[in-house]
Design an enzyme around this catalytic site. Structure first.
Site, PDB file in Angstrom:
ATOM      1  CB  CYS A   2      -0.933   0.070   1.195  1.00 52.41           C
ATOM      2  SG  CYS A   2      -2.155  -1.227   1.228  1.00 52.41           S
ATOM      3  NE  ARG A  26       5.483   1.325   0.724  1.00 51.42           N
ATOM      4  CZ  ARG A  26       6.295   1.571   1.761  1.00 51.42           C
ATOM      5  NH1 ARG A  26       7.406   2.226   1.572  1.00 51.42           N
ATOM      6  NH2 ARG A  26       5.986   1.180   2.960  1.00 51.42           N
ATOM      7  CD1 TRP A  72       0.331  -6.632  -1.885  1.00 52.89           C
ATOM      8  CD2 TRP A  72      -0.484  -7.080   0.159  1.00 52.89           C
ATOM      9  NE1 TRP A  72       0.662  -7.925  -1.567  1.00 52.89           N
ATOM     10  CE2 TRP A  72       0.174  -8.226  -0.322  1.00 52.89           C
ATOM     11  CE3 TRP A  72      -1.070  -7.124   1.418  1.00 52.89           C
ATOM     12  CZ2 TRP A  72       0.267  -9.403   0.405  1.00 52.89           C
ATOM     13  CZ3 TRP A  72      -0.983  -8.311   2.147  1.00 52.89           C
ATOM     14  CH2 TRP A  72      -0.317  -9.418   1.636  1.00 52.89           C
ATOM     15  CG  ASN A  98      -0.827   3.126   3.171  1.00 55.04           C
ATOM     16  OD1 ASN A  98      -1.593   2.908   2.246  1.00 55.04           O
ATOM     17  ND2 ASN A  98       0.411   3.568   2.998  1.00 55.04           N
ATOM     18  N   GLY A  99      -2.893   0.742   6.384  1.00 55.11           N
ATOM     19  CA  GLY A  99      -3.072   0.238   7.749  1.00 55.11           C
ATOM     20  C   GLY A  99      -4.343  -0.589   7.840  1.00 55.11           C
ATOM     21  CD  GLU A 464      18.128 -14.344   1.341  1.00 56.59           C
ATOM     22  OE1 GLU A 464      17.293 -14.722   2.158  1.00 56.59           O
ATOM     23  OE2 GLU A 464      17.914 -13.389   0.554  1.00 56.59           O
ATOM     24  CE  LYS A 468      15.977 -13.324  -2.120  1.00 56.13           C
ATOM     25  NZ  LYS A 468      15.976 -12.366  -1.083  1.00 56.13           N
ATOM     26  CD  GLU A 471      11.785 -13.148  -2.537  1.00 58.62           C
ATOM     27  OE1 GLU A 471      10.822 -12.550  -2.056  1.00 58.62           O
ATOM     28  OE2 GLU A 471      12.949 -12.951  -2.148  1.00 58.62           O
ATOM     29  CG  HIS A 487      18.440 -38.213   9.913  1.00 59.95           C
ATOM     30  ND1 HIS A 487      18.551 -39.271  10.781  1.00 59.95           N
ATOM     31  CD2 HIS A 487      19.680 -37.656   9.853  1.00 59.95           C
ATOM     32  CE1 HIS A 487      19.782 -39.349  11.250  1.00 59.95           C
ATOM     33  NE2 HIS A 487      20.495 -38.377  10.700  1.00 59.95           N
ATOM     34  CE  LYS A 587      12.479  -3.964  -0.950  1.00 63.56           C
ATOM     35  NZ  LYS A 587      13.372  -5.144  -1.023  1.00 63.56           N
TER      36      LYS A 587
HETATM   37  O1  M6R Z   1      11.789  -4.893   5.264  1.00 64.00           O
HETATM   38  P1  M6R Z   1      12.152  -6.137   5.988  1.00 64.00           P
HETATM   39  O2  M6R Z   1      13.624  -6.450   5.898  1.00 64.00           O
HETATM   40  O3  M6R Z   1      11.692  -6.159   7.402  1.00 64.00           O
HETATM   41  O4  M6R Z   1      11.402  -7.300   5.231  1.00 64.00           O
HETATM   42  C1  M6R Z   1      11.453  -8.609   5.692  1.00 64.00           C
HETATM   43  C2  M6R Z   1      10.958  -9.580   4.650  1.00 64.00           C
HETATM   44  O5  M6R Z   1       9.634  -9.308   4.319  1.00 64.00           O
HETATM   45  C3  M6R Z   1      11.795  -9.538   3.374  1.00 64.00           C
HETATM   46  O6  M6R Z   1      13.142  -9.759   3.640  1.00 64.00           O
HETATM   47  C4  M6R Z   1      11.298 -10.588   2.371  1.00 64.00           C
HETATM   48  O7  M6R Z   1      11.537 -11.874   2.864  1.00 64.00           O
HETATM   49  C5  M6R Z   1      11.948 -10.372   1.001  1.00 64.00           C
HETATM   50  N1  M6R Z   1      10.960 -10.382  -0.030  1.00 64.00           N
HETATM   51  C6  M6R Z   1      12.895 -11.431   0.631  1.00 64.00           C
HETATM   52  O8  M6R Z   1      13.468 -11.220  -0.610  1.00 64.00           O
END
Ligand code: M6R
Length: 592
Positions: A2, A26, A72, A98-99, A464, A468, A471, A487, A587
């Site tokens: 948002c 975002r 969003w 927003n919120g 990590e 990547k 997503e 296991h 984001k």
């Molecule tokens: O803004 P933040 O670092 O708090 O966000 C945390 C997660 O939402 C963020 O890292 C998310 O996992 C990313 N999309 C990963 O690429």
């Protein structure tokens, strides 16, 4: 997640649309604007991308102000009706929000009894309805009464058919106001002010007011406030045009981030608040984050445990507050967040504060809510990150967490602190043979699952890397501790399976290679990821070997993630996915 923009000045339609584009990063699934045009409010809304909105917005006569929103979806599906702005029944008020209004269902029930009609499934619509319900000709009174009945979080920008003002209110959701001569802009992200103004006002919790051509009036429960504007420090424009997507641009900006970190943490006044702090009563360190930031937290635990004797652990922010964590004055809680607006991380902060822990923010957005609240702020200096998939911020987070481990060591042992290892990292920071990485992306795009295994910090890098790939490419990349293979998940391995083996931890290299053999013996195609020169009689057995530089320090994790970010990017592009805006994701995740 948002975005809000509001504007007073000529040609608001274009300004609103241009700024909604700036907020696109975002994450959103519908968008809209409302413009005050003469004595009417004209509303344009559409589901999907902003380009759909741009197609339907028509120039409005005598347009003097307006509000816009990227939504969003939380309450109600992402369609045109639920998109903001929401207008009151008599089209007198238009609102973007927003919120979350937590008690919206009760308010709606009451208003329905009073004959008010609703059109959307959103919580936001009650704000427009309440404003009209309480409107006796005094906009501030209507706003005050409205705010007195709503619970929850909100950043609100509001226009009224009969006045020239932009009305606003903020509570637990970021909102800023910039002024340029007679023109005023309200936004939920200061990125909108780039090129518009050089100073802006921060709307704090419980503040509300209105802006018009003569200036801004801000109030809180004690009355009118005199506030000082904040200087806009950073410029947000970059070399976007050189790259097709933000994600790849941001991966390549990792080196700049590392350099910025070195420069920043070479200045004593930027680290002495830790190195000179009395940690006498601190016994435990807890690192908290979500998604990528949580993976950085896992790395941070290893680093801090390596350098100090603190009892250290990491927790996902959304779990932390429901666990009854044993924290108190003896605990340092490190909250890691790129945006500083993640709802779960903010809630974890509130709990840490309640329990009197010392809080440190490891943060990218230095004007964010978390940065404002924590006792100590350690900026990661990565610059604006727009792609939903976090890349340079992750590398910067683990670099700063490493420095934090050295700062803590210095504080408790009295040894000196130096950021020099970061400049070594900068000098060795390479992106590898990108053509080979692209070839792997070509292979991965046709797989719907990948297995990634590793031990120690390699497991965190693998986690990590898999996030990547998931997503941005929608491939189910699963991560396991290498020792866990037999296991359970070995049952899934056959000759169609790619197993990616992360092996950059020297002390346990032979163990990890043994696990690679176990998978290979079941027909798996092994991709070995290592920083060591291994004999060809080992490497020849594998489908492919990715070799990265051995930096010989805890900062190896930065070097290790780069190829995986690049592979994830090209796999995504090959599959025709926009890596900057993966489906269903935003984001900055500002709701629980
Ligand atoms: O803004 P933040 O670092 O708090 O966000 C945390 C997660 O939402 C963020 O890292 C998310 O996992 C990313 N999309 C990963 O690429």
């Amino acid at each position: 997640m948002c975005g809000i923009v509001g504007y007073i000045g000529g040609g608001p339609e274009k300004i609103l649309l241009d700024n909604l584009k700036k907020l696109e990063y975002r994450g959103y699934d519908s968008a809209g604007i409302a413009v005050k045009s003469g004595k009417n409010i004209k509303v344009f809304k559409s589901a999907g991308e902003i380009k759909n909105l741009i197609r339907i917005v028509k120039p409005c006569e005598n347009a003097t102000s307006g509000i816009g929103h990227t939504r969003w979806a939380t309450h109600g599906k992402p369609d045109e009706i639920n998109a903001h702005p929401h207008v009151s029944e008599n089209r007198k008020w238009a609102v973007v929000h927003n919120g979350i209004i937590e008690n919206y269902a009760d308010i709606k029930k009451d208003l329905l009894k009073n004959g008010v009609e609703f059109y959307s499934e959103t919580d936001t619509e009650v704000i427009a309805a309440l404003l009209e319900f309480y409107d006796r000709g005094d906009k501030l009174e209507a706003l005050n009464k409205t705010l007195s009945v709503v619970n929850g979080s909100y950043a609100l920008a509001i226009i009224n058919r009969d006045s020239e003002e932009l009305v606003f209110a903020g509570n637990k959701s970021p909102l800023f106001i910039g002024v340029n001569g007679e023109n005023v802009m309200i936004a939920s992200d200061i990125i909108c002010f780039d090129g518009f103004c050089d100073k802006y006002y921060v709307i704090e919790n419980g503040e509300y007011g209105y802006a018009d051509k003569s200036g801004i009036k801000i109030f809180d429960k004690f009355g009118k406030k005199e506030k000082e504007p904040v200087r806009l420090k950073c410029s947000f424009s970059g070399n976007e045009n050189l790259y097709t997507h933000y994600m790849i641009k941001e991966i390549y900006e990792t080196k700049d981030a590392v350099k910025n970190i070195y420069e920043y943490y070479s200045e004593p006044h930027n680290y002495e608040m830790i190195t000179k702090h009395d940690f006498g009563k601190i016994k435990k360190v807890r690192l908290i984050g979500c998604g990528t930031a949580y993976h950085a937290a896992l790395m941070g635990v290893e680093m801090i445990e390596n350098e100090t004797d603190f009892d250290c652990s990491a927790c996902v922010a959304s779990e932390f507050r429901y666990k009854n964590p044993k924290i108190g004055e003896d605990t340092l809680v490190v909250l890691i967040s790129q945006s500083g607006e993640t709802a779960d991380t903010l809630a974890a902060f509130e709990l840490a504060k309640q329990k009197c822990a010392l809080t440190v923010a490891v943060i990218n957005v230095e004007y964010s809510t978390l940065a404002k609240k924590c006792d100590i702020v350690l900026p990661i200096k990565a610059g604006v990150e727009k792609a939903v998939a976090s890349t340079k911020a992750y590398s910067a987070q683990i670099t700063v967490l490493y420095l934090l481990s050295l700062m803590l060591k210095s504080a408790v042992s009295g040894c000196g602190f130096s950021a020099d290892e970061v400049i070594n990292l900068y000098n060795q920071c390479e992106f590898g043979n990108v053509n080979n990485l692209k070839l792997l992306a070509n292979v991965f795009q046709y797989n719907d699952k990948l297995f990634m295994i590793g031990r120690g910090k390699d497991y965190f890098t693998a986690s990590e890397a898999s996030l990547k790939i998931k997503e941005t490419s929608y491939i189910n990349a699963d991560t396991y501790y290498a020792g866990e293979l037999k296991h359970g998940f070995l049952a899934l391995v056959n000759s169609d399976t790619f197993v990616i083996v992360f092996a950059t931890e020297k002390g346990i290299l032979t163990k990890t290679l043994g696990n690679a053999e176990e998978a290979r013996a079941r027909g798996a195609k092994i991709i070995l990821f290592t920083c060591f020169d291994l004999d060809s009689d080992i490497t020849d057995k594998f489908y492919y070997v990715i070799k990265v530089k051995d930096v010989g320090s805890s900062l190896q994790g930065v070097i290790n993630i780069l190829p995986w970010q690049i592979i994830a990017y090209y796999t995504s592009v090959n599959k025709g996915i926009n890596p900057d805006k993966p489906r269903n994701l935003a984001k900055s995740v500002t709701v629980e």
